[in-house]
Design a protein around this motif. Structure first.
Motif, PDB file in Angstrom:
ATOM      1  N   ASP A 126       0.830  -1.195   0.000  1.00 25.44           N
ATOM      2  CA  ASP A 126       0.000   0.000   0.000  1.00 25.44           C
ATOM      3  C   ASP A 126       0.867   1.248   0.000  1.00 25.44           C
ATOM      4  O   ASP A 126       0.669   2.167  -0.799  1.00 25.44           O
ATOM      5  CB  ASP A 126      -0.892  -0.031   1.248  1.00 25.44           C
ATOM      6  CG  ASP A 126      -1.916   1.086   1.229  1.00 25.44           C
ATOM      7  OD1 ASP A 126      -2.270   1.519   0.122  1.00 25.44           O
ATOM      8  OD2 ASP A 126      -2.352   1.508   2.312  1.00 25.44           O
ATOM      9  N   ARG A 131      -8.585   2.087  -4.614  1.00 26.61           N
ATOM     10  CA  ARG A 131      -8.053   1.720  -3.305  1.00 26.61           C
ATOM     11  C   ARG A 131      -9.055   2.047  -2.200  1.00 26.61           C
ATOM     12  O   ARG A 131      -9.319   1.234  -1.327  1.00 26.61           O
ATOM     13  CB  ARG A 131      -6.746   2.464  -3.040  1.00 26.61           C
ATOM     14  CG  ARG A 131      -6.237   2.301  -1.633  1.00 26.61           C
ATOM     15  CD  ARG A 131      -4.973   3.100  -1.404  1.00 26.61           C
ATOM     16  NE  ARG A 131      -4.557   3.017  -0.014  1.00 26.61           N
ATOM     17  CZ  ARG A 131      -4.947   3.860   0.918  1.00 26.61           C
ATOM     18  NH1 ARG A 131      -5.766   4.848   0.622  1.00 26.61           N
ATOM     19  NH2 ARG A 131      -4.526   3.727   2.159  1.00 26.61           N
ATOM     20  N   ARG A 188       2.648   5.960  -2.688  1.00 27.96           N
ATOM     21  CA  ARG A 188       3.669   6.995  -2.891  1.00 27.96           C
ATOM     22  C   ARG A 188       3.938   7.175  -4.391  1.00 27.96           C
ATOM     23  O   ARG A 188       4.126   8.272  -4.889  1.00 27.96           O
ATOM     24  CB  ARG A 188       4.963   6.645  -2.164  1.00 27.96           C
ATOM     25  CG  ARG A 188       4.901   6.718  -0.647  1.00 27.96           C
ATOM     26  CD  ARG A 188       4.571   8.095  -0.097  1.00 27.96           C
ATOM     27  NE  ARG A 188       3.133   8.402  -0.146  1.00 27.96           N
ATOM     28  CZ  ARG A 188       2.248   7.923   0.728  1.00 27.96           C
ATOM     29  NH1 ARG A 188       2.626   7.139   1.716  1.00 27.96           N
ATOM     30  NH2 ARG A 188       0.976   8.224   0.625  1.00 27.96           N
ATOM     31  N   LEU A 189       3.914   6.035  -5.125  1.00 28.52           N
ATOM     32  CA  LEU A 189       4.109   6.105  -6.569  1.00 28.52           C
ATOM     33  C   LEU A 189       2.976   6.936  -7.193  1.00 28.52           C
ATOM     34  O   LEU A 189       3.202   7.784  -8.066  1.00 28.52           O
ATOM     35  CB  LEU A 189       4.105   4.681  -7.141  1.00 28.52           C
ATOM     36  CG  LEU A 189       4.913   4.454  -8.407  1.00 28.52           C
ATOM     37  CD1 LEU A 189       6.370   4.783  -8.171  1.00 28.52           C
ATOM     38  CD2 LEU A 189       4.772   3.006  -8.876  1.00 28.52           C
ATOM     39  N   SER A 203       1.550  14.417  -8.573  1.00 25.82           N
ATOM     40  CA  SER A 203       2.225  15.694  -8.334  1.00 25.82           C
ATOM     41  C   SER A 203       2.817  16.296  -9.605  1.00 25.82           C
ATOM     42  O   SER A 203       2.991  17.505  -9.694  1.00 25.82           O
ATOM     43  CB  SER A 203       3.342  15.520  -7.309  1.00 25.82           C
ATOM     44  OG  SER A 203       2.812  15.063  -6.107  1.00 25.82           O
ATOM     45  N   PHE A 204       3.143  15.442 -10.577  1.00 24.57           N
ATOM     46  CA  PHE A 204       3.634  15.985 -11.851  1.00 24.57           C
ATOM     47  C   PHE A 204       2.506  16.780 -12.499  1.00 24.57           C
ATOM     48  O   PHE A 204       1.397  16.286 -12.622  1.00 24.57           O
ATOM     49  CB  PHE A 204       3.964  14.847 -12.816  1.00 24.57           C
ATOM     50  CG  PHE A 204       5.375  14.372 -12.773  1.00 24.57           C
ATOM     51  CD1 PHE A 204       6.398  15.222 -13.143  1.00 24.57           C
ATOM     52  CD2 PHE A 204       5.675  13.079 -12.400  1.00 24.57           C
ATOM     53  CE1 PHE A 204       7.709  14.774 -13.126  1.00 24.57           C
ATOM     54  CE2 PHE A 204       6.980  12.632 -12.375  1.00 24.57           C
ATOM     55  CZ  PHE A 204       7.999  13.482 -12.741  1.00 24.57           C
ATOM     56  N   LEU A 206       4.265  16.292 -17.736  1.00 21.52           N
ATOM     57  CA  LEU A 206       4.670  14.890 -17.704  1.00 21.52           C
ATOM     58  C   LEU A 206       4.494  14.269 -19.088  1.00 21.52           C
ATOM     59  O   LEU A 206       5.390  13.604 -19.614  1.00 21.52           O
ATOM     60  CB  LEU A 206       3.842  14.124 -16.665  1.00 21.52           C
ATOM     61  CG  LEU A 206       4.094  12.619 -16.588  1.00 21.52           C
ATOM     62  CD1 LEU A 206       5.526  12.314 -16.218  1.00 21.52           C
ATOM     63  CD2 LEU A 206       3.163  11.955 -15.578  1.00 21.52           C
ATOM     64  N   ASP A 243       1.202   9.199  -5.624  1.00 22.67           N
ATOM     65  CA  ASP A 243       1.429  10.595  -5.215  1.00 22.67           C
ATOM     66  C   ASP A 243       2.365  11.293  -6.193  1.00 22.67           C
ATOM     67  O   ASP A 243       2.143  12.436  -6.590  1.00 22.67           O
ATOM     68  CB  ASP A 243       2.073  10.654  -3.819  1.00 22.67           C
ATOM     69  CG  ASP A 243       1.061  10.393  -2.724  1.00 22.67           C
ATOM     70  OD1 ASP A 243      -0.140  10.371  -3.034  1.00 22.67           O
ATOM     71  OD2 ASP A 243       1.482  10.195  -1.572  1.00 22.67           O
ATOM     72  N   MET A 244       3.443  10.565  -6.570  1.00 21.35           N
ATOM     73  CA  MET A 244       4.429  11.160  -7.484  1.00 21.35           C
ATOM     74  C   MET A 244       3.785  11.495  -8.819  1.00 21.35           C
ATOM     75  O   MET A 244       3.943  12.588  -9.347  1.00 21.35           O
ATOM     76  CB  MET A 244       5.574  10.187  -7.729  1.00 21.35           C
ATOM     77  CG  MET A 244       6.520  10.060  -6.570  1.00 21.35           C
ATOM     78  SD  MET A 244       7.699   8.765  -6.952  1.00 21.35           S
ATOM     79  CE  MET A 244       8.076   8.224  -5.308  1.00 21.35           C
ATOM     80  N   MET A 245       3.035  10.520  -9.377  1.00 21.25           N
ATOM     81  CA  MET A 245       2.435  10.746 -10.679  1.00 21.25           C
ATOM     82  C   MET A 245       1.447  11.910 -10.622  1.00 21.25           C
ATOM     83  O   MET A 245       1.346  12.705 -11.546  1.00 21.25           O
ATOM     84  CB  MET A 245       1.711   9.480 -11.176  1.00 21.25           C
ATOM     85  CG  MET A 245       2.628   8.352 -11.565  1.00 21.25           C
ATOM     86  SD  MET A 245       4.283   8.821 -11.978  1.00 21.25           S
ATOM     87  CE  MET A 245       4.434   8.478 -13.642  1.00 21.25           C
TER      88      MET A 245
END
Lengths: 312, 296
Positions: free
Chosen positions: B127, B177, B132-133, B139-140, B145, B135-137
């Motif tokens: 999870d 999720r 976090r992955l 945030s771009f 991107l 979140d990164m996507m």
């Protein structure tokens, strides 16, 4: 509150580091030698070799990544290949222009969006409601590059009220701010409306009415306080997105901002410049989300306890 | 007439067989805007598929003596700078827009669903990593991107799919999720577990079907986004390349002739606007019919 803030900041750090890694890998696995591409036939192989060594392009990827990260932390984003100037200074020179555009677009979007949302909610299902919601839907459904051209055609070419493009004074900001502001106003108006309608169903609103308060007072003093909480947080995110560079708007109206830098970096295949400007934009968005979450929890204690529990 | 016979007479009308799907379908059909959107989209799909037969001209035929003509009975929307019929170019562009609207959305949906269910059901380290992955996507800035991906991989249709799927999967994963988390505690999942069902069975035979209505809504709402992204990329010159025909590209090319022949840029933009509106109407209608809880 402090615990929540610290927790939220700590979560953001690995995200930011992860983003630098993704970005670095994506931009550095590009097939073809950027230097050879740049110098074309003018340079001898020896010169290319020397420039490559100077830019550390022959080091392993991982070494280059950590060097990039270390420099970035210190505010050094490298040197633009095409312009031969520091990427950081190029971005910092462009940022005030982007800030001005973002601020004026945000003003337009709030001045239109919030009153339109409130009026639509109060006069639900009236002509006014349908008009404002249609206007908002149009705002979010129009591609920005197209509405920008339409505005240029009508207000600059046909009516000649405003300049077509360029950046030599406040009047050059009006059209881009309207174009960007309209599309954000649509989001704000729809959210304000639905949030206010939701709040108006609560018991405390009925109580306020029952004690004889006038409708204006009920809405302005009781309902809006709660209804605007989600709107404020969306506003924070919108401002961050606007600051990260309205790529298309800046390109069409010729505003020398951060978004323009990214576009020209792609067009001239200037990798360090692209890397720096995208990283800068992303950091701003992360910061904006952070501020939005903080605002949310400051404004609404219920959210604070929920978020502390729910965050994975 | 006795009371019982009166009731039996009424019964077939009153107690009609209902199911979730039937209720949803009825609610969707009642939504006038959604039906208008559906009609538009179906017409557009037919027009795109049969473009070679119904379009009045050849999309690639260059006629330099017929440049930038205004709208007429021969050229309903005028011609572009190469003398090509704009209406024909828009019809052919619809093919690109519809494919780009659906394919990357489907890919994003598949990735997002698998990631979301895994993340929500397994919890713990999985999870944390997946979220976090995501979140990164998220945030771009999406357009940047997509631009970076196009820069790296090169500008062609397949890479547009990759770029848009990469931009889109994270928000799907987040929604799936949170739904999985809510379903995880329900009795029927507990019953399945007590029955000895494996984790994979629970995730994909028991949880997945319950997420499908949400996925349909997400899919219909992500199509207009994908169409917008594609046209923006093509407008900036990192999407579909000439002589291909995409609505964003048509607007970009028309921009240079805005003063002499505004229709060249404005007509394809109207096509984007109407298509995006139509898909939004359908998406809103589906959301209200299938999953009213998603309405904010």
């Amino acid at each position: 509150m402090l615990m929540f803030a610290i927790r939220r900041i700590v979560i953001s750090i690995p995200v930011l580091i992860g983003i630098t890694a993704i970005l670095f890998v994506m931009l550095n696995v590009v097939p073809g030698d950027p230097i050879a591409l740049l110098m074309k036939e003018h340079a001898s192989p020896e010169v290319i070799e020397r420039v490559r060594a100077q830019m550390h392009l022959d080091d392993p990827l991982i070494t280059r990544y950590f060097r990039f990260l270390w420099d970035a932390v210190q505010g050094d984003l490298g040197i633009s290949i095409k312009l031969n100037r520091s990427v950081t200074s190029l971005i910092m020179n462009a940022f005030p222009n982007t800030m001005m555009l973002a601020a004026s677009a945000a003003c337009v979007s709030w001045i239109i969006g919030i009153p339109a949302g409130i009026l639509s909610a109060v006069r639900r299902d009236s002509f006014l409601d349908h008009f404002f919601m249609g206007f908002s839907l149009l705002g979010v459904s129009m591609p920005i590059f197209w509405s920008a051209l339409l505005f240029q055609y009508v207000f600059a070419m046909q009516l000649r009220w405003l300049p077509v493009s360029g950046f030599y004074g406040w009047q050059y900001l009006i059209l881009p701010a309207l174009v960007l502001g309209w599309s954000s106003a649509g989001v704000i108006a729809r959210l304000t409306r639905s949030s206010l309608l939701e709040v108006m169903r609560h018991d405390y609103i009925r109580t306020a009415r029952a004690k004889g308060l006038r409708e204006v007072g009920v809405i302005s003093r009781h309902a809006l306080k709660n209804a605007l909480i989600p709107v404020v947080t969306i506003m924070a995110i919108q401002v961050a997105t606007l600051l990260s560079g309205a790529v298309i708007t800046e390109a069409i109206f010729g505003i020398p901002g951060v978004g323009r830098i990214s576009v020209s970096a792609i067009q001239s295949r200037d990798m360090p410049l692209l890397q720096g400007s995208v990283l800068f934009a992303t950091a701003l968005v992360i910061l904006g989300n952070l501020i939005a979450d903080m605002l949310y929890s400051v404004l609404d204690p219920r959210i604070r306890s929920q978020m502390t529990k729910a965050a994975p | 007439m006795s009371l019982t016979s009166e009731m039996t007479a009424l019964a077939p009308d009153v107690i009609e067989e209902t199911s979730f799907l039937r209720d949803a379908l009825r609610a969707f059909r009642k939504n006038r805007m959604a039906m208008v959107g559906l009609f538009f989209v179906v017409t557009l799909i037919l027009a795109a598929v049969f473009a070679p037969w119904i379009s009045p001209h050849d999309p690639y035929r260059v006629a330099l003596d017929e440049q930038l003509l205004p709208a007429s009975s021969t050229y309903w929307l005028g011609t572009d700078n190469f003398g090509r019929d704009i209406l024909t170019r828009i019809l052919y562009g619809a093919r690109v827009s519809l494919v780009v609207g659906t394919v990357p959305s489907l890919i994003a949906l598949m990735i997002g669903t698998v990631m979301g269910i895994l993340s929500g059901y397994l919890g713990g380290r999985t999870d944390f990593v997946v979220m976090r992955l995501a979140d990164m996507m998220i945030s771009f800035p999406s357009l940047l991107l997509a631009m970076v991906v196009m820069y790296t991989l090169g500008a062609n249709l397949l890479n547009i799919f990759i770029a848009l799927a990469l931009v889109g999967w994270a928000s799907v994963a987040r929604v799936v999720r949170s739904q999985t988390l809510a379903l995880k505690g329900k009795e029927f999942i507990e019953a399945a577990r007590a029955n000895g069902a494996s984790r994979a069975t629970i995730m994909f035979r028991h949880i997945f079907p319950n997420v499908v209505p949400t996925l349909i809504v997400l899919f219909s709402l992500s199509i207009p986004d994908a169409i917008m992204w594609e046209s923006s990329l093509s407008f900036l010159g990192v999407g579909v390349q000439p002589p291909g025909s995409s609505w964003g590209l048509l607007v970009a090319k028309g921009k240079e002739y805005l003063f002499q022949a505004p229709l060249v840029a404005i007509a394809p933009g109207v096509a984007i606007l109407l298509t995006v509106l139509a898909f939004n109407f359908i998406g809103d209608g589906l959301r209200d019919a299938l999953d009213p809880s998603m309405k904010d």
